[in-house]
Design an enzyme around this catalytic site. Structure first.
Site, PDB file in Angstrom:
ATOM      1  N   ASP A  13       0.883  -1.166   0.000  1.00 41.28           N
ATOM      2  CA  ASP A  13       0.000   0.000   0.000  1.00 41.28           C
ATOM      3  C   ASP A  13       0.922   1.218   0.000  1.00 41.28           C
ATOM      4  OD1 ASP A  13      -1.651   2.108   0.613  1.00 41.28           O
ATOM      5  OD2 ASP A  13      -2.234   1.382   2.598  1.00 41.28           O
ATOM      6  N   LYS A  75       2.724  11.199  -3.635  1.00 42.57           N
ATOM      7  CA  LYS A  75       1.618  10.518  -4.312  1.00 42.57           C
ATOM      8  C   LYS A  75       0.620  11.525  -4.896  1.00 42.57           C
ATOM      9  CE  LYS A  75      -1.770   6.922  -3.257  1.00 42.57           C
ATOM     10  NZ  LYS A  75      -2.184   5.991  -2.197  1.00 42.57           N
ATOM     11  N   GLU A 177      -7.226   0.528  -4.211  1.00 40.86           N
ATOM     12  CA  GLU A 177      -7.153   0.422  -2.746  1.00 40.86           C
ATOM     13  C   GLU A 177      -8.462  -0.066  -2.114  1.00 40.86           C
ATOM     14  OE1 GLU A 177      -5.627   4.299  -1.791  1.00 40.86           O
ATOM     15  OE2 GLU A 177      -3.693   3.781  -2.678  1.00 40.86           O
ATOM     16  N   ASP A 199     -12.745   5.120   1.952  1.00 36.42           N
ATOM     17  CA  ASP A 199     -11.290   5.146   2.168  1.00 36.42           C
ATOM     18  C   ASP A 199     -10.785   6.586   2.159  1.00 36.42           C
ATOM     19  OD1 ASP A 199      -8.562   4.948   2.067  1.00 36.42           O
ATOM     20  OD2 ASP A 199      -8.479   3.572   0.373  1.00 36.42           O
TER      21      ASP A 199
END
Ligand code: AMP
Length: 623
Positions: A13, A75, A177, A199
């Site tokens: 992850d 990211k 994810e 999420d």
């Protein structure tokens, strides 16, 4: 068959704030601790003042004193286009510099004395996690499944794959994810449920709706916002602190001082996290700014109530719920039809986020999964399933494409070819024609996004189909084929239906790295990794040696103290030696090999001195 008969595979992850690596061992998914014994590795990379590359906790620890060359939240930038709204917004708030890539279309980061492609920064984080996994297994690990937000577009996925290659990993699959979290949620259970994965991580928000049943994970809809996450909550606290500080201290602007800003950022995040457990958090930042000639040092002392935090961030929580609402409506599912809501990402620990979810769905969210670990665990399950194929671990993932995919057509419009929420892998064909008489070439611009206007969508790449037979406009048929792989990566081809003339691309443009550039970076990283391995083994050797000496010194302290009781300098000598022992222990904790190297010799001298003293030969000289 035992897992170790196969080369170990891992799930990663790669988070905005933290990253996690996991594996499946003897049929059980588990998170792998990093070499410092932690389950979460901060997604932070730095170049220290001495030129060394630092990754993870060690990079985070020096961020305050080295804000220009410490990169966090990469990211948020990966696979983004230079000049896009997201990049422009990031430039306003990030303490490090962003520059355009050589072709002017991708984003690069200035860190240390170099400019780095974003994929390379993420590659350094992946390489660190790979090394952690290798330390855990005691053997090489090369295959991984890496997760990305469901809402990532093609460019962001492609760049993440490049990051994997830079780290020396064969990325067997990129998975979303939320889907990964659902895999971990459903693992080993025989459930038939419609679930929502909510999420909210450090930088992105994702929502997915899945039908789970008989080892089949069927994603029916996804939505999200790749620019909504914990960092936005932190920024609200920072802005509030900056504003109150200016008001109380006669207009002093903390934003002028990068070091103060970094401390403010850390303190804001900490207060936000604390407020998930307590009603009031104290923020104490002594000597925050000033302290130079003619300007006294100023301290920040503030209390933040949970209610105030909730007021400051209410619109962000509302935005999450709006995205959930839109995603459900898109696929015609009502909140009451959802059997379970799985909370993923550190931000879902915030009580107001949990409350908003509870109010919207009219039910308690699931508490069965660990929000920070569940995504990596799901990736490990998928990696394991891909390697083992047969048996109880088999799972079928039916994911969807998050955004409409299409091309630019006459008038600047966007023609959708593959609508969002289509199950991948998929391929679709569409026939277009020429818009002018005797047109001998067409330019195919491939875009992804939600707008009817091409300009408002993300350009993934373009190519020209030349050699078209001259004819009256509208007479020539051009067949355009779109493919989306299981990773969500797009390739497009176009063919003149009469001449058979064909052109195709795998849309790689937004990763910003050419194949040559990638190879060069990969070669450089092999050298860097070897150098790092050497550094780590030097450090380990020194740690062992110094810990042995410390043990001996500590054992001698009572005897030396007694022997020096009558001496004028005695107490001082023992205190100095103990201070040195503490310095060495701090260097070990900080894994600072350079510092340890300098102290090793002094420590050794102290030991020799102590040995002499405890043998009854007093010597009035401190270490
Ligand atoms: P992730 O990307 O899942 O690691 O989530 C990281 C985000 O979760 C960061 O913004 C953290 O500040 C935030 N976070 C972690 N723990 C908590 C907590 N207890 N309360 C609120 N936010 C948290």
């Amino acid at each position: 068959m035992s897992d170790l008969e196969f080369e170990p595979v891992i799930g990663i992850d790669l988070g905005t704030t933290n990253s996690v690596v996991a594996t499946v061992l003897d049929g059980v998914p588990r998170v792998i601790q990093n070499r410092s014994g932690q389950l979460l590795t901060p997604s932070i990379v730095a170049v220290a003042k001495n030129g060394r590359r630092l990754v993870g906790q060690i990079a985070k620890r020096q961020a305050v004193t080295n804000p220009d060359s410490t990169v966090f939240a990469a990211k948020r930038l990966i696979g983004r286009r230079w000049g896009s709204r997201e990049v422009e917004d990031a430039r306003k708030v990030l303490p490090y510099d962003l520059v355009a890539g050589p072709e002017g279309n991708d984003v690069r980061i200035r860190m240390g004395d170099r400019v780095w492609p974003v994929a390379e920064i993420s590659g350094l984080i992946l390489a660190e996690l790979k090394a952690d996994a290798e330390a855990f297994f005691g053997r090489q690990v090369t295959r991984a499944v890496v997760t990305v937000p469901a809402y990532f577009n093609d460019g962001q996925r492609q760049a993440t794959k490049d990051a994997g290659r830079i780290a020396g990993l064969d990325v067997a699959r990129i998975i979303n994810e939320p889907t990964s979290a659902a895999l971990a949620y459903g693992f080993g259970k025989c459930v038939e449920k419609k679930v929502v994965v909510f999420d909210l991580g450090g930088g992105t928000f994702d929502v997915s709706i899945l039908d789970i049943g008989q080892s089949v994970y069927d994603v029916v809809g996804v939505g999200g916002d790749t620019y909504l996450g914990g960092e936005d909550f932190d920024r609200r606290v920072m802005d509030w602190l900056t504003f109150s500080f200016a008001k109380e201290k006669g207009g002093v602007d903390l934003r002028r001082d990068k070091m103060a800003l970094q401390r403010l950022k850390d303190a804001s995040e900490k207060a936000k996290c604390d407020l998930s457990g307590v009603a009031v958090a104290g923020i104490h930042l002594p000597f925050l700014i000033g302290g130079g000639e003619g300007c006294p040092a100023l301290h920040l002392e503030k209390q933040l109530q949970r209610e105030k935090l909730e007021e400051l961030t209410k619109d962000l929580v509302d935005r999450c719920i709006q995205v959930v609402d839109r995603t459900l409506r898109d696929v015609g599912v009502r909140p009451s039809q959802i059997d379970d809501v799985i909370l993923v990402g550190g931000m879902t620990r915030m009580p107001s986020v949990q409350k908003a979810v509870r109010d919207f769905f009219g039910r308690e969210p699931s508490r069965g999964v660990h929000p920070e670990e569940v995504v990596a665990l799901g990736a490990a399950i998928q990696a394991h399933a891909l390697t083992h194929r047969k048996g109880s671990t088999e799972v079928l993932l039916l994911d969807v494409t998050p955004q409409n995919l299409g091309i630019l057509v006459v008038g600047g419009y966007f023609q959708t070819i593959i609508p969002r929420n289509t199950t991948v892998p998929t391929s679709q064909m569409h026939v277009f024609t020429t818009s002018q008489d005797n047109q001998t070439s067409v330019r195919i611009a491939v875009l992804q996004g939600a707008s009817d206007k091409a300009i408002e969508n993300e350009l993934l790449g373009e190519f020209v189909l030349a050699g078209i037979r001259p004819a009256i406009r509208g007479e020539v048929g051009i067949e355009v084929n779109f493919d989306i792989s299981a990773d969500g990566i797009v390739s497009v081809s176009a063919r003149d239906m009469v001449t058979g003339q064909c052109q195709s691309i795998t849309v790689t443009a937004t990763s910003g790295l050419t194949e040559d550039e990638l190879k060069r970076i990969m070669d450089e990283n092999v050298d860097e990794l070897l150098a790092r391995k050497q550094l780590v083994s030097d450090f380990e050797r020194r740690r062992e040696a110094t810990e042995k000496i410390i043990g001996e010194i500590e054992a001698l302290v009572p005897a030396v103290t007694a022997a020096l009781a009558r001496s004028r300098f005695g107490k001082d000598a023992v205190n100095k030696a103990q201070a040195m022992v503490q310095r060495v222990q701090a260097a070990i904790r900080a894994q600072d090999g350079d510092q340890l190297g300098t102290l090793e010799e002094q420590l050794d001298r102290t030991l020799q001195l102590f040995k002499g003293l405890s043998g009854g030969a007093p010597e009035e000289r401190g270490p």
